[in-house]
Design a protein around this motif. Structure first.
Motif: not given
Length: 503
Positions: A326, A351, A353, A357, A396, A421-422
């Protein structure tokens, strides 16, 4: 600090030596009582031993609830003023059925709990009734009981927590055979917000070497209070913290149950697929074929696109699936990735942002290369898509806290759940590995780390591949492995969903 003193009787029962095992058990109970134990747990089938060929083989070593063995256990609990949970081979007098049973006796010598193993031994045992309440009240709060491999199946601990248990007792006979039960018990504690106390055995059974088997206690947040082995019979005494009112804290359990109210699509975990040998034709799934999967972890502040752009042509296998973390991908980034996907015949999942999102799937389709899936603000939605080789889902990592939606996805033919994800935490990786038990692969890709976990085969441990920062990791996933699935469906589904409004 107020504590609850729990004794784990990590003992070495001898196969078919009931009298010896009873004497050993009473001796360890005596020791636990003298050291102030308030709750004592003994292993699964600790009086008979474990491995039996058939009903005739085990019959001489079974016990009835009103028999002399249970009377002696009731007396030792009364004498030392503790709760005693003990695993026996039970014979029910009215039916002559045999059960793998865990009895719980209170300090007055009364039987307050009888749990019969549901994932029962196929050669001689009748499975227990999943609708019977497996919890009982104590001065410290409600306590639940499961036996050994019943804790392997995620919905059984979940239902025990929904019945109000803040402490789960697990009498076990679980040798170290690839699977590490302590990892499973830790997840069961964390995903339900309950304390877990698992008492394993040691020594050599008829067919299993349990000398390195682990007993463990975990707090409701998953933190370990105790985890140890012993080649000889041993009594382990562990203190579980209580709150200021001398109760097992229930805050985490209640928080987790509130989170469940936001789940979507979880009801399909109740589907009965026991008669389906191959899901491919039944669910009209793509493939099955080999699916090359590559995770790209940028690390060191690099932009995620750079890892994919730097890969040589030989690493970008046609029809492969590439997962990016992400990040704030701009329109130019998406256009560049689309050109790579079209030129190399790739599928790319990420993903973004920006501007909000969104999960993005880029495919080598010139007419419609980009598909967008809005990310749920509560992070509890799975988005499905069929590739040529596999049915995938995007979500997520927060979805991995819960077994229900992952199990529902598996029963809908999902081969792989992808979680861009981050930042990946240790908890994310713990849940990712445990969720493969629900019979689907898991791929988590962050800017700091990545991992791919494949479902375990038989009693083997799951296949796990990690991806370090500033690197890429590739595997070939044979989706044939996820098309024949076995589920434990002897589950109290009404309790699982009673009173839960899935918004």
């Amino acid at each position: 600090m107020n504590t609850l003193s729990i004794a784990l009787l990590h003992c070495a029962p001898k196969h078919k030596q009931h009298a010896h095992n009873l004497e050993m058990l009473l001796s360890l109970c005596e020791k636990a009582g003298k050291q102030g134990a308030q709750l004592v747990i003994a292993p699964e089938m600790c009086l008979s031993g474990y491995s039996f060929e058939n009903r005739e083989d085990i019959c001489p070593f079974t016990d009835t609830i009103d028999g002399p063995t249970i009377r002696s256990l009731r007396e030792i609990a009364r004498q030392h003023d503790f709760y005693l949970c003990v695993g026996i081979a039970e014979r029910e007098e009215t039916t002559d059925l045999f059960y793998n049973t865990a009895l719980t006796i209170d300090p007055q010598g009364e039987i307050v709990g009888r749990y019969r193993k549901i994932n029962a031994e196929m050669r001689w045992a009748c499975p227990g009734n999943p609708y019977e309440d497996n919890t009982f009240a104590t001065p410290w709060g409600r306590v639940g009981v499961l036996i050994c491999s019943d804790s392997y199946h995620s919905l059984m601990p979940r239902i025990t927590a929904l019945r109000g248990a803040d402490l789960l007792l697990i009498p076990a006979n679980w040798p170290p055979m690839g699977l590490r039960p302590e990892e499973i018990w830790q997840v069961r504690a964390r995903e339900n917000g309950v304390h877990v106390a698992a008492c394993n055995r040691t020594g050599q059974d008829l067919t299993m070497d349990c000398s390195q088997a682990t007993s463990a206690v975990f707090q409701a947040n998953g933190n370990s209070l105790f985890c140890s082995t012993s080649q000889d019979s041993e009594m382990f005494l562990i203190e579980i913290p209580l709150d200021t009112t001398n109760q097992l804290n229930s805050d985490l359990r209640q928080d987790m149950q509130q989170k469940r109210r936001k789940l979507k699509g979880a009801h399909d975990c109740c589907l009965n697929l026991s008669a389906i040998q191959d899901l491919t034709s039944f669910l009209q799934l793509p493939g099955p074929e080999n699916l090359p999967i590559t995770l790209h972890v940028p690390g060191n502040g690099n932009h995620p696109c750079h890892r994919l752009q730097q890969e040589g042509a030989e690493a970008l296998q046609a029809n492969g699936l590439h997962v990016l973390p992400c990040s704030s991908y701009c329109a130019t980034d998406i256009e560049q990735l689309t050109q790579i996907a079209l030129a190399r015949q790739l599928h790319i999942v990420l993903k973004t942002t920006e501007p909000e999102d969104t999960f993005i799937l880029i495919q080598p389709d010139r007419d419609a290369p980009i598909t967008r899936f809005p990310a749920d603000k509560n992070n509890h939605t799975l988005w499905f898509h069929d590739l040529k080789q596999a049915r995938i889902a995007m979500a997520d990592p927060a979805i991995l806290e819960h077994p229900e939606p992952v199990l529902a996805a598996a029963k809908n033919g999902c081969d792989l759940i992808i979680c861009p994800t981050t930042t990946i935490s240790e908890e994310d990786m713990l849940f990712a590995g445990a969720r493969t038990i629900e019979q689907t692969g898991i791929a988590v890709c962050g800017q700091n780390y990545g991992g791919i976990w494949m479902p375990p085969q038989g009693h083997a441990r799951r296949q796990e591949t990690r991806c370090l920062p500033d690197s890429s990791t590739a595997i070939v996933f044979d989706t044939r492995l996820t098309r024949s699935k076995r589920f434990q469906d002897r589950v109290d589904f009404p309790t699982l969903f009673k009173g839960i409004l899935l918004l």
